[in-house]
Each structure stands twice: as structure tokens, then as C-alpha cells.
Design a protein around this motif. Sequence first.
Motif, PDB file in Angstrom:
ATOM      1  N   MET A   1     -30.054   7.492 -43.618  1.00 56.31           N
ATOM      2  CA  MET A   1     -29.030   7.849 -42.632  1.00 56.31           C
ATOM      3  C   MET A   1     -27.687   7.843 -43.344  1.00 56.31           C
ATOM      4  O   MET A   1     -27.280   6.817 -43.902  1.00 56.31           O
ATOM      5  N   ASP A   2     -27.008   8.985 -43.350  1.00 59.01           N
ATOM      6  CA  ASP A   2     -25.805   9.136 -44.162  1.00 59.01           C
ATOM      7  C   ASP A   2     -24.651   9.657 -43.302  1.00 59.01           C
ATOM      8  O   ASP A   2     -24.630  10.824 -42.912  1.00 59.01           O
ATOM      9  N   PHE A   3     -23.700   8.795 -43.014  1.00 60.37           N
ATOM     10  CA  PHE A   3     -22.527   9.188 -42.238  1.00 60.37           C
ATOM     11  C   PHE A   3     -21.398   9.665 -43.154  1.00 60.37           C
ATOM     12  O   PHE A   3     -20.629  10.546 -42.789  1.00 60.37           O
ATOM     13  N   GLU A   4     -21.308   9.071 -44.330  1.00 60.49           N
ATOM     14  CA  GLU A   4     -20.217   9.423 -45.253  1.00 60.49           C
ATOM     15  C   GLU A   4     -20.307  10.885 -45.674  1.00 60.49           C
ATOM     16  O   GLU A   4     -19.324  11.625 -45.618  1.00 60.49           O
ATOM     17  N   GLN A   5     -21.495  11.310 -46.105  1.00 66.80           N
ATOM     18  CA  GLN A   5     -21.632  12.694 -46.549  1.00 66.80           C
ATOM     19  C   GLN A   5     -21.527  13.670 -45.375  1.00 66.80           C
ATOM     20  O   GLN A   5     -20.981  14.766 -45.516  1.00 66.80           O
ATOM     21  N   ALA A   6     -22.019  13.252 -44.218  1.00 64.03           N
ATOM     22  CA  ALA A   6     -21.882  14.091 -43.027  1.00 64.03           C
ATOM     23  C   ALA A   6     -20.410  14.317 -42.709  1.00 64.03           C
ATOM     24  O   ALA A   6     -19.997  15.420 -42.328  1.00 64.03           O
ATOM     25  N   GLY A   7     -19.593  13.263 -42.901  1.00 65.69           N
ATOM     26  CA  GLY A   7     -18.163  13.388 -42.665  1.00 65.69           C
ATOM     27  C   GLY A   7     -17.501  14.353 -43.628  1.00 65.69           C
ATOM     28  O   GLY A   7     -16.596  15.101 -43.255  1.00 65.69           O
ATOM     29  N   LYS A   8     -17.951  14.357 -44.877  1.00 65.16           N
ATOM     30  CA  LYS A   8     -17.398  15.296 -45.856  1.00 65.16           C
ATOM     31  C   LYS A   8     -17.746  16.741 -45.503  1.00 65.16           C
ATOM     32  O   LYS A   8     -16.973  17.661 -45.760  1.00 65.16           O
ATOM     33  N   ILE A   9     -18.918  16.922 -44.918  1.00 66.69           N
ATOM     34  CA  ILE A   9     -19.384  18.274 -44.583  1.00 66.69           C
ATOM     35  C   ILE A   9     -18.804  18.765 -43.265  1.00 66.69           C
ATOM     36  O   ILE A   9     -18.353  19.903 -43.150  1.00 66.69           O
ATOM     37  N   ALA A  10     -18.791  17.899 -42.253  1.00 67.86           N
ATOM     38  CA  ALA A  10     -18.467  18.354 -40.903  1.00 67.86           C
ATOM     39  C   ALA A  10     -17.384  17.546 -40.209  1.00 67.86           C
ATOM     40  O   ALA A  10     -16.886  17.958 -39.169  1.00 67.86           O
ATOM     41  N   GLY A  11     -17.035  16.379 -40.730  1.00 67.31           N
ATOM     42  CA  GLY A  11     -16.055  15.529 -40.074  1.00 67.31           C
ATOM     43  C   GLY A  11     -16.716  14.388 -39.325  1.00 67.31           C
ATOM     44  O   GLY A  11     -17.918  14.129 -39.475  1.00 67.31           O
ATOM     45  N   ALA A  12     -15.916  13.706 -38.521  1.00 63.37           N
ATOM     46  CA  ALA A  12     -16.416  12.538 -37.785  1.00 63.37           C
ATOM     47  C   ALA A  12     -17.409  12.952 -36.712  1.00 63.37           C
ATOM     48  O   ALA A  12     -17.425  14.081 -36.247  1.00 63.37           O
ATOM     49  N   ARG A  13     -18.242  11.996 -36.312  1.00 61.46           N
ATOM     50  CA  ARG A  13     -19.237  12.147 -35.246  1.00 61.46           C
ATOM     51  C   ARG A  13     -20.340  13.141 -35.608  1.00 61.46           C
ATOM     52  O   ARG A  13     -20.811  13.902 -34.770  1.00 61.46           O
ATOM     53  N   PHE A  14     -20.731  13.111 -36.855  1.00 58.05           N
ATOM     54  CA  PHE A  14     -21.918  13.837 -37.311  1.00 58.05           C
ATOM     55  C   PHE A  14     -22.739  12.892 -38.172  1.00 58.05           C
ATOM     56  O   PHE A  14     -22.223  11.931 -38.751  1.00 58.05           O
ATOM     57  N   THR A  15     -24.049  13.164 -38.264  1.00 63.76           N
ATOM     58  CA  THR A  15     -24.966  12.311 -39.008  1.00 63.76           C
ATOM     59  C   THR A  15     -25.931  13.164 -39.803  1.00 63.76           C
ATOM     60  O   THR A  15     -26.351  14.232 -39.342  1.00 63.76           O
ATOM     61  N   ILE A  16     -26.277  12.690 -40.975  1.00 63.33           N
ATOM     62  CA  ILE A  16     -27.351  13.296 -41.759  1.00 63.33           C
ATOM     63  C   ILE A  16     -28.530  12.336 -41.757  1.00 63.33           C
ATOM     64  O   ILE A  16     -28.389  11.153 -42.088  1.00 63.33           O
ATOM     65  N   LEU A  17     -29.694  12.832 -41.348  1.00 65.73           N
ATOM     66  CA  LEU A  17     -30.943  12.074 -41.418  1.00 65.73           C
ATOM     67  C   LEU A  17     -31.813  12.676 -42.507  1.00 65.73           C
ATOM     68  O   LEU A  17     -31.860  13.895 -42.661  1.00 65.73           O
ATOM     69  N   LYS A  18     -32.526  11.833 -43.231  1.00 66.26           N
ATOM     70  CA  LYS A  18     -33.373  12.301 -44.324  1.00 66.26           C
ATOM     71  C   LYS A  18     -34.783  11.728 -44.195  1.00 66.26           C
ATOM     72  O   LYS A  18     -35.012  10.735 -43.500  1.00 66.26           O
ATOM     73  N   GLY A  19     -35.688  12.378 -44.885  1.00 65.88           N
ATOM     74  CA  GLY A  19     -37.033  11.850 -45.049  1.00 65.88           C
ATOM     75  C   GLY A  19     -37.704  11.452 -43.754  1.00 65.88           C
ATOM     76  O   GLY A  19     -37.780  12.221 -42.797  1.00 65.88           O
ATOM     77  N   ALA A  20     -38.190  10.204 -43.730  1.00 69.66           N
ATOM     78  CA  ALA A  20     -38.970   9.737 -42.587  1.00 69.66           C
ATOM     79  C   ALA A  20     -38.144   9.657 -41.310  1.00 69.66           C
ATOM     80  O   ALA A  20     -38.688   9.826 -40.214  1.00 69.66           O
ATOM     81  N   LEU A  21     -36.833   9.424 -41.422  1.00 70.96           N
ATOM     82  CA  LEU A  21     -36.000   9.389 -40.211  1.00 70.96           C
ATOM     83  C   LEU A  21     -35.818  10.792 -39.649  1.00 70.96           C
ATOM     84  O   LEU A  21     -35.795  10.981 -38.425  1.00 70.96           O
ATOM     85  N   ALA A  22     -35.674  11.778 -40.514  1.00 72.71           N
ATOM     86  CA  ALA A  22     -35.602  13.159 -40.043  1.00 72.71           C
ATOM     87  C   ALA A  22     -36.904  13.540 -39.349  1.00 72.71           C
ATOM     88  O   ALA A  22     -36.904  14.184 -38.288  1.00 72.71           O
ATOM     89  N   ARG A  23     -38.006  13.130 -39.935  1.00 74.99           N
ATOM     90  CA  ARG A  23     -39.304  13.426 -39.321  1.00 74.99           C
ATOM     91  C   ARG A  23     -39.474  12.663 -38.013  1.00 74.99           C
ATOM     92  O   ARG A  23     -40.061  13.184 -37.045  1.00 74.99           O
ATOM     93  N   LEU A  24     -38.966  11.439 -37.959  1.00 71.46           N
ATOM     94  CA  LEU A  24     -39.075  10.647 -36.735  1.00 71.46           C
ATOM     95  C   LEU A  24     -38.305  11.310 -35.595  1.00 71.46           C
ATOM     96  O   LEU A  24     -38.788  11.340 -34.453  1.00 71.46           O
ATOM     97  N   GLU A  25     -37.130  11.849 -35.878  1.00 71.57           N
ATOM     98  CA  GLU A  25     -36.391  12.547 -34.830  1.00 71.57           C
ATOM     99  C   GLU A  25     -37.177  13.764 -34.339  1.00 71.57           C
ATOM    100  O   GLU A  25     -37.272  14.022 -33.140  1.00 71.57           O
ATOM    101  N   ARG A  26     -37.743  14.515 -35.281  1.00 67.23           N
ATOM    102  CA  ARG A  26     -38.564  15.676 -34.906  1.00 67.23           C
ATOM    103  C   ARG A  26     -39.789  15.233 -34.114  1.00 67.23           C
ATOM    104  O   ARG A  26     -40.174  15.869 -33.131  1.00 67.23           O
ATOM    105  N   ALA A  27     -40.398  14.125 -34.530  1.00 70.32           N
ATOM    106  CA  ALA A  27     -41.587  13.608 -33.837  1.00 70.32           C
ATOM    107  C   ALA A  27     -41.260  13.227 -32.403  1.00 70.32           C
ATOM    108  O   ALA A  27     -42.039  13.504 -31.484  1.00 70.32           O
TER     109      ALA A  27
END
Length: 427
Positions: free
Chosen positions: A151-177
Motif C-alpha cells: 500500500m503506497d500513499f507517497e507514490q500515489a501522491g506524486k502521481i495524482a495528489g492527496a487522497r489517492f492510493t496505490i495497491l500492489k500484489g496481494a492487496l490489489a488482488r484482494l480488492e478485486r476479489a
Amino acid sequence: MLDIRWIRDNPDKLDAALASRGAAPAAAELVRLDEQRRSHLVRLQELQGRRNDASKEIGKAKGSGDAARADALIAEVAEIKAAIQEGEETERRIDQALEDALARIPNLPLDDVPVGPDESANVEVRRVGEPRRFEFKPKEHFEIGEALGLMDFEQAGKIAGARFTILKGALARLERALGQFMLDLHTGEHGYQEVVAPILVRGEAMFGTNQLPKFAEDSFHTTDGRWLIPTSEVPLTNLAREQTLDAATLPWRFTALTPCFRSEAGSAGRDTRGMLRQHQFYKVEMVSITAEDASIDEHERMTACAEEVLKRLDLPFRTVVLSTGDMGFGARKTYDIEVWLPGQNAYREISSCSVCGDFQARRMGARYKAAGEKQARYVHTLNGSGVAVGRCLIAVLENYQNGDGSVTIPEALRPYMGGLATIQAQG
């Protein structure tokens, strides 16, 4: 939108209902606008009647050889025609003023809704499940996700600004699940039809579900005049717009998994850490379109469908009925389902299920007709989260966290996770 005829007959009831919602009285101004509209229409009808009579008189005058009379009548008809054209423009302005005023009036609460100024007057109706007792101090979801390296908030902020989140790997799959699990439950067991709908919509669709004009600042507007949906309630409910449905086909029940977009205007300083309050998030929505006499029972049914998601995931929750002061603009009654978050040691909203009566249907021109009835009626609409996927992810992380930093996958989700039972920290 409310019925102006009802307002004319019940001005005191309208103002009392508005007062219970903390809103200013509005009946007198609405009735004044409607009186103005009515008197103007009478004047237009009189002009049209005189124009018709004068036109007939022109023929008679010409037939009798009275040229002067005919010329005077022709001049009168020309003046009347100009007056009618001006009057029709005035009619449009008056109609628009009345419609704009009505569009800003909230829906009327049902009689059994608790009266109160805000969430302090909400009433708990049931509580399901016991919060887990931890042998360690439970962490909040963002602490868990970042420690997992997924779960990456720092990089999400660089890409889109505040109040965005990047999920990776198993957490990304868990959200999809979670989204797939909810869709399968609602379509396979609850009788909802899955829909893939536009997430860019016209202003008319936003108006139909009362996001416009009052909540324009809460949504994102594109350069070509469209809007990013704040919830798939917008396209799903508008599936009935400008239609007269066969009563025998009701209820219509739809569900969709979509990204949702909200500006979160006015939420500065609230839930700034983590992913509780985001500009972009996924949600499974439920929408029902029913006959007038079926909407109250459908509201209970819809709420039970949302609760079942949390029951299957074994997440403790409580259901509350919102007070008049806490209820949404278009709702007549709302149940909020609040999931237990041990990291916050609090219940937080994960679903909101509302019955709107014919409030949205009037805006959309959505009607139904029963066999043997001459007059079509407005449908009743309902909407509910089934549930917010991101917040459900938060609940799973916090309720299923382990002392070693891992997260156990709920049994119901393991088939969607390829059999994975635990999410471990990334090495």
C-alpha cells in the motif's frame, strides 16, 4: 423533486418537514412562483383565444367588404402574436425559476425517521457479530498495508495528489476479489442483474439522481460537459429515465462494480490518513426500481442484502437509521451499516441504503402503468452500497490482522484469491 400540487395543498407540512431537516421554510416562495406561473398561463390562454376570434373576424370583415375593419383586426392579430411570443418566453423563465426552486428542496422524511439535528440522533436498530479481542494493539489499515509493502500513499501522491492510493500484489488482488465476491452474491443469490454502465454521464443524469444542482462541487466535471460518477447509482437509476414501465416487470434490481469519483469538498482535515476518504474508489452499488406500494419492503430487503456481505466475511457491524438532520438530500429514510474497525476502535460507515420514493422519478420522468389503470404513476427508487469495496478492504485488513504483521484471508474470499490463505509481508 417534490410535487408542486402537494406543496400547494400542504404548505405547513412541507415547512415542518424542512424544519426537521434543519432547512429553512420554502412553501410560501414555491406557492408564489406557482401562482405567478398559473396567472401567466391564464393570460396567455386569453391572448390565444382573442387571436383565434380575431382571425375569424378578419374573414367576416373581408367578406362583408369592410376593409377598414379587416385592417384593424389584422393589426390587432399581429400585436397579439407578438405579445404571445413574449409571453411564451416569460413562461419559460417562470417555469425554470419554479423548477430551480423545487430542485433545491430536499425529500420529505418518512414518519418513522427519528428527528434530530445530526448523527447524534441516529438510532441503532441491530448489532451483528462480536468484535475480536486481540492479544496485541491492533493497527490501522494504512499501517498494516504499508508494513506489508503493498500500500503506497507517497507514490500515489506524486502521481495524482492527496487522497489517492496505490495497491500492489496481494492487496490489489484482494480488492478485486472483494468486488467479484459481492457481485456474485448479489447476482447469484439476491436477484440483482449485473450492469456495466458508463462512468461518464450527462448533466441530466446527475440531475435525475439529485447530484445536481446542489452537489455540483462534490463531483468532477469534464471539459466536454460530462460528469464522472460519484456512484453508479447515477447510471443504474437512470436506466428508467423517460420511460413508462409495465408494472408487471417490477421490481427492477441492478448492481454494478464501478470506480467512483468524489471531490470530497468540505472534508478538509477529515480522514486524511489512509484510504477511508478517497477521490477515487471502487464500490458495488445496488439499485431497485419499484411500484409505489413496494418500496418500503424493498428498502428492508436491500439493507439485508448489504448486511449479508459483511456476515459472509464475518465482519462485526451495526445498522443505524439516520435522523432527519443526518439523512441525504434525496432520501426519505436511510439505513447506514457501520463496520467495526479495531484499529480505530470504532464503527465506520460501509454502506448506506436509502428509499427515495418518487423524488428521483419526477426528475427523470420515470413512470409505470399497471394493468387496468389509465393513469401512469411515478416509480419509486432505492439505492444502496453493496458495499464500498475500499472500506471493506480496510475492514478485512484490520479485523483479520495478525501479530506478525500478516493478514488472514476470510474463507469466503479464498476462492477468489487462488486459494491464498494469508498475505505476508514482502521481503
